[in-house]
Motif scaffolding. Structure first.
Motif, short mmCIF file in Angstrom:
data_model
loop_
_atom_site.label_atom_id
_atom_site.label_comp_id
_atom_site.label_asym_id
_atom_site.label_seq_id
_atom_site.Cartn_x
_atom_site.Cartn_y
_atom_site.Cartn_z
N SER A 25 10.48 7.04 10.70
CA SER A 25 11.03 7.28 9.39
C SER A 25 10.87 8.71 8.95
N LEU B 195 13.73 10.98 10.50
CA LEU B 195 15.14 10.70 10.30
C LEU B 195 15.54 11.08 8.89
N MET C 35 18.11 10.70 6.59
CA MET C 35 19.30 9.88 6.46
C MET C 35 20.34 10.50 5.56
N ALA D 3 17.81 14.01 13.07
CA ALA D 3 17.57 12.62 13.43
C ALA D 3 17.00 12.46 14.83
N THR E 124 15.06 4.51 0.01
CA THR E 124 15.53 4.15 1.34
C THR E 124 16.73 3.21 1.26
N SER F 75 19.79 5.02 0.30
CA SER F 75 20.32 5.87 1.37
C SER F 75 21.20 5.10 2.34
N PHE F 76 21.04 3.77 2.36
CA PHE F 76 21.87 2.95 3.25
C PHE F 76 23.27 2.70 2.69
N LEU G 154 12.17 -1.43 7.61
CA LEU G 154 12.99 -0.34 7.07
C LEU G 154 13.12 0.80 8.07
N ASP G 155 12.04 1.08 8.78
CA ASP G 155 12.10 2.12 9.81
C ASP G 155 13.13 1.77 10.88
N LYS H 77 16.57 2.30 9.50
CA LYS H 77 16.94 3.72 9.48
C LYS H 77 17.52 4.15 10.83
N ALA I 35 21.23 5.50 11.57
CA ALA I 35 21.48 6.76 12.27
C ALA I 35 22.46 6.56 13.41
#
Length: 509
Positions: free
Chosen positions: A2, A5, A7, A28, A140, A143-144, A219-220, A223, A227
């Motif tokens: 995490s 990256l 994001m 990334a 987070t 960011s998605f 969550l990691d 991510k 990516a």
């Protein structure tokens, strides 16, 4: 991964032009600079035994210029890898077991989660750390989101309102379990299908600290998924401008390092000499009239380039530096070189076997396929230093004779005599030598096939598979397509440099 990256940069890359999109991906990919430095060192003249050609005078550069050049190469390598490698994926970082970095990370993480556990166990509980974690989770999740996800954005902003959560904590009205339930539900909405199982498992964790720890772990992974989604999204845009981008980056490097075409010049010059003098006609056969190389003493520039690319399939990677313009694809050319060597040996073994067994065995389609798979499996480890071709061919000879005799018996034919078995085993073992006539013929036919394919301009259908390669036609055509695609893309990027060099080399007397 995490912390490695970025994001936001990746999402910006999806909307930007192709020539800017690699910047987000640069953040990334963990360790790309380090990998590049190893690549540069392995290909640098300081580590090679071959004398560097002096086509341009040496130039002293500053450390800042070197770092700037390295960064430019990194960007170019990254964009090239995304385009050429259809299987390019960003993977989570896995630290080596018992490494200092992993031990330090585990100690720091344990101390953090222990501190959170103590705070939540206080009377009354302290939610300072927990609220900070909720804030990180909120950022987070946001960011998605894509620009059109307005409703989801509003839901996340409303439910995970940090000011409101702080007020609830101060008044003793905060329900962490409900926040966690909302977070898990939103993760289930936003995650890739491959993460559904991990998200579902979060619902079974009842204790707050282990739950938060598991949430961050998932969550990691999300991510990394995001990516990779971004990479696949920008690939078509990169493809449209990749040729201009790589050429521009290489030109910038060339302006800072004028000797960056020295090995390319030597490579093309050797290919031109090869065509004019026919030094290696038994190894690299001329493509005939298709390339126009026999119309005069000076070969056609296209024929020289094609011959140069074929020479890469016979390259001594330990003793010679790779040409600068194909350095990014050195590992791919090495892989193709190994695959062709395996096909040469496989084809030679099958040729001598079917020649001795005549039509009695070669006409049995199932047997030919079975024998091919047996030999392929035994040749699988050719790339390993511990592999000894002569010993493996001895084993292959024993196995082939056993299978042929079994097939002859089942078909009602007379089995091999002992003398025939000895001869067949000897011919198979002889393939271990690069100078074996059968192996040289098969090798020459493969290179002629590839040269014809290059000269045809990659037009369908493929050229006729050379004699003796019928059983491995699919494998040979697969390698040929990979090779020609790689060559054609390299030509598109660097042909102006090749043309300029050859215009000086190919001067009629």
């Amino acid at each position: 991964m995490s912390e490695n990256l970025d994001m936001s940069n990746i999402k910006e890359a999806e909307k930007s032009k192709a020539n800017d999109s690699e910047q987000g991906l640069e953040d990334a990919v963990e360790g790309s600079d380090e990998a590049l430095q190893k690549k540069i060192k392995s290909g640098s003249p300081g580590t090679q035994r071959v004398q560097r050609p002096h086509s341009s005078p040496p130039r002293f550069v500053t450390v800042e210029e070197l770092l700037e050049t390295a960064k430019g190469v990194t960007n170019m390598v990254l964009a090239h890898e995304i385009i050429v490698n259809g299987d390019f994926k960003i993977k989570p970082i896995e630290l080596p077991e018992d490494s200092l970095e992993k031990r330090v990370k585990e100690i720091v993480h344990k101390a953090f989660w222990d501190c959170l556990s103590v705070q939540l166990s206080d009377d009354p509980p302290s939610y300072d750390h927990a609220i900070k974690l909720v804030g990180e989770i909120k950022e987070t999740l946001l960011s998605f989101l894509l620009p059109g996800h307005t409703r989801l954005r509003n839901q996340i902003t409303e439910v995970l309102d940090l000011d409101l959560i702080k007020q609830q904590a101060e008044n003793g009205a905060l329900d962490i379990s409900k926040l966690a339930e909302f977070i898990i539900g939103m993760m289930g909405t936003l995650c890739a299908p491959v993460r559904d199982e991990e998200v579902q498992k979060l619902k079974n964790i009842k204790e707050i600290v282990p739950l938060f720890r598991a949430i961050f772990s998932v969550l990691d992974l999300m991510k990394v998924d995001m990516a990779n989604f971004s990479v696949s999204s920008i690939r078509p845009h990169l493809m449209q401008q990749s040729v201009e981008y790589e050429r521009k980056k290489f030109q910038e490097i060339l302006e800072k390092q004028p000797n960056s075409l020295d090995f390319v010049t030597q490579w093309l010059e050797e290919a031109a000499d090869d065509l004019m003098n026919q030094k290696y006609k038994n190894v690299l056969p001329v493509g005939g009239g298709a390339s126009g190389s026999d119309e005069g003493p000076v070969p056609n520039p296209v024929a020289v380039q094609n011959r140069a690319y074929l020479r890469l399939l016979k390259w001594d990677h330990l003793q010679r530096p790779f040409p600068e313009t194909v350095l990014m694809d050195q590992s791919r050319f090495q892989e193709l070189q190994l695959q062709l060597e395996q096909l040469t040996i496989l084809g030679a073994v099958l040729l001598v076997t079917f020649s001795m067994a005549a039509s009695r065995v070669s006409s049995q389609a199932n047997f030919a396929e079975k024998l091919k798979m047996i030999v392929k499996i035994l040749l699988t480890d050719m790339h390993l230093p511990s592999f000894h071709l002569k010993d493996v061919l001895t084993t292959i000879g024993e196995k082939v004779c056993l299978e042929v005799s079994s097939c002859l018996s089942q078909c009602g034919f007379t089995p091999f005599t002992m003398d025939k078995e000895i001869v067949l085993k000897g011919q198979i073992q002889a393939v271990a030598s690069p100078d074996d006539p059968i192996r040289r013929i098969m090798d020459s036919r493969i290179l002629t096939f590839l040269e014809t394919y290059l000269a045809s301009g990659h037009q369908k259908p493929l050229p006729t598979v050379p004699g003796g390669f019928g059983p491995v036609q699919a494998e040979l055509e697969e390698v040929a397509v990979k090779f020609v695609r790689l060559v054609n893309y390299n030509k598109m990027v660097f042909s102006p440099y090749y043309d300029a060099i050859l215009s000086k080399l190919l001067v009629r007397p």
